[in-house]
Scaffold this motif. Structure first.
Motif, short mmCIF file in Angstrom:
data_model
loop_
_atom_site.label_atom_id
_atom_site.label_comp_id
_atom_site.label_asym_id
_atom_site.label_seq_id
_atom_site.Cartn_x
_atom_site.Cartn_y
_atom_site.Cartn_z
N ARG A 100 -4.80 23.33 -10.73
CA ARG A 100 -3.76 22.72 -11.55
C ARG A 100 -2.84 21.90 -10.65
N LEU A 101 -2.43 20.75 -11.14
CA LEU A 101 -1.54 19.89 -10.37
C LEU A 101 -0.16 20.51 -10.31
N ILE A 102 0.33 20.75 -9.09
CA ILE A 102 1.65 21.35 -8.94
C ILE A 102 2.67 20.37 -8.33
N GLU B 250 0.83 -1.20 0.00
CA GLU B 250 0.00 0.00 0.00
C GLU B 250 0.87 1.26 0.00
N GLN B 251 0.43 2.22 -0.78
CA GLN B 251 1.14 3.49 -0.91
C GLN B 251 0.13 4.62 -0.86
N PHE B 252 0.46 5.67 -0.13
CA PHE B 252 -0.44 6.82 0.00
C PHE B 252 0.22 8.03 -0.64
N ARG B 253 -0.46 8.60 -1.63
CA ARG B 253 0.07 9.76 -2.34
C ARG B 253 -0.89 10.93 -2.16
N VAL B 254 -0.33 12.13 -2.25
CA VAL B 254 -1.13 13.35 -2.19
C VAL B 254 -0.81 14.20 -3.41
N LEU B 255 -1.87 14.58 -4.13
CA LEU B 255 -1.72 15.48 -5.27
C LEU B 255 -2.06 16.89 -4.78
N PHE B 256 -1.12 17.80 -4.95
CA PHE B 256 -1.28 19.18 -4.48
C PHE B 256 -1.70 20.07 -5.65
N ALA C 145 -5.70 23.08 -2.64
CA ALA C 145 -6.56 21.90 -2.62
C ALA C 145 -5.71 20.63 -2.74
N LEU C 146 -6.33 19.54 -2.35
CA LEU C 146 -5.65 18.25 -2.36
C LEU C 146 -6.53 17.17 -2.99
N ILE C 147 -5.90 16.19 -3.59
CA ILE C 147 -6.57 14.95 -3.96
C ILE C 147 -5.74 13.83 -3.33
N LEU C 148 -6.37 13.02 -2.52
CA LEU C 148 -5.69 11.92 -1.86
C LEU C 148 -5.81 10.67 -2.74
N VAL C 149 -4.77 9.89 -2.78
CA VAL C 149 -4.79 8.67 -3.60
C VAL C 149 -4.04 7.57 -2.85
N HIS C 150 -4.67 6.42 -2.73
CA HIS C 150 -3.92 5.27 -2.23
C HIS C 150 -4.45 4.00 -2.88
N ASN C 151 -3.69 2.95 -2.79
CA ASN C 151 -4.04 1.70 -3.46
C ASN C 151 -4.42 0.62 -2.46
#
Length: 229
Positions: A140-142, A128-134, A173-179
């Motif tokens: 816009r994704l930075i 499992e990996q937890f990523r954050v898109l800022f 803003a954030l988008i959280l992503v994990h598998n």
């Protein structure tokens, strides 16, 4: 033992595969045939069809091969460390290409590309990996950062650390992503509670959590779509 030269019928087979690729595209070839084409470059003077088929049989599909650990790849007959490293290049290239489709673009107008990028990065991960898109004020994704790595069913995540990184990026803003390596994209109760906790921590800083995506092998769950955000 010297590497045997590819006999004429193998050379003809390689030419036919290349012609099919050029004329009809990748969809006209099976996974093992695409892998053959790649292995032609890594192992130029050997019949690589058996190796390609063995890799697909062991790891399931191209994504499974590209993300398999080197120590597992070299267990397949005919695959050495050099070839294993070159197979890992497939995943690196796929992630880079997918990233280029979303970086600096508004996520709302490139949502399908964003999902493709997230799935490319996490779909085949075995832990499992937890990523954050800022995101900036124009969504816009930075930046994209891995803020948690763990076992097959858990990756430690700390909401305050996420906020700290958001402030460092001046993200709005954030988008959280994990598998979920288990294959079930259904959010767990722990996922739900962590997301709620992070949302509360972000509120005083005017940082919005747009969504939390859970990536599984076959599908993707969205907290927003599920009414959990």
């Amino acid at each position: 033992m010297p590497v045997r030269e590819a006999p004429p019928h193998e050379q003809g087979h390689r030419g036919r595969l290349r012609t099919r690729l050029l004329n009809a595209g990748g969809d006209a070839l099976h996974d093992y045939e695409l892998l053959e084409l790649y292995l032609f470059l890594a192992i130029p003077r050997k019949d690589v069809k058996p190796i390609a088929k063995a890799l697909i049989a062991r790891f399931g599909d191209l994504g499974g091969v590209a993300t398999a650990p080197v120590e597992q790849l070299v267990q397949v007959e005919g695959v050495g460390e050099k070839t294993a490293a070159e197979l890992r290049l497939i995943q690196a290239l796929a992630e880079r290409l997918a990233h280029e489709q979303v970086i600096g673009r508004p996520v709302i107008s490139s949502w399908s590309a964003l999902i493709t990028y997230c799935r490319t990065a996490l779909q085949h991960a075995m832990t499992e990996q937890f990523r954050v898109l800022f995101l900036d004020r124009k969504n816009r994704l930075i930046a994209d950062e891995v803020l948690g790595k763990g076992t097959i069913d858990h990756a430690p995540v700390y909401p305050r650390e996420i906020v700290k990184r958001a402030l460092a990026h001046e993200a709005s803003a954030l988008i959280l992503v994990h598998n979920h390596p288990s294959g079930d994209a259904t959010p767990s109760q722990a996922d739900i509670e962590m997301t709620r906790s992070l949302t509360e921590v972000c509120t005083p800083f005017d940082i919005v959590v747009h969504d939390h995506l859970v990536i599984a092998r076959e599908n993707t769950a969205s907290f927003k779509t599920l009414g959990l955000l």
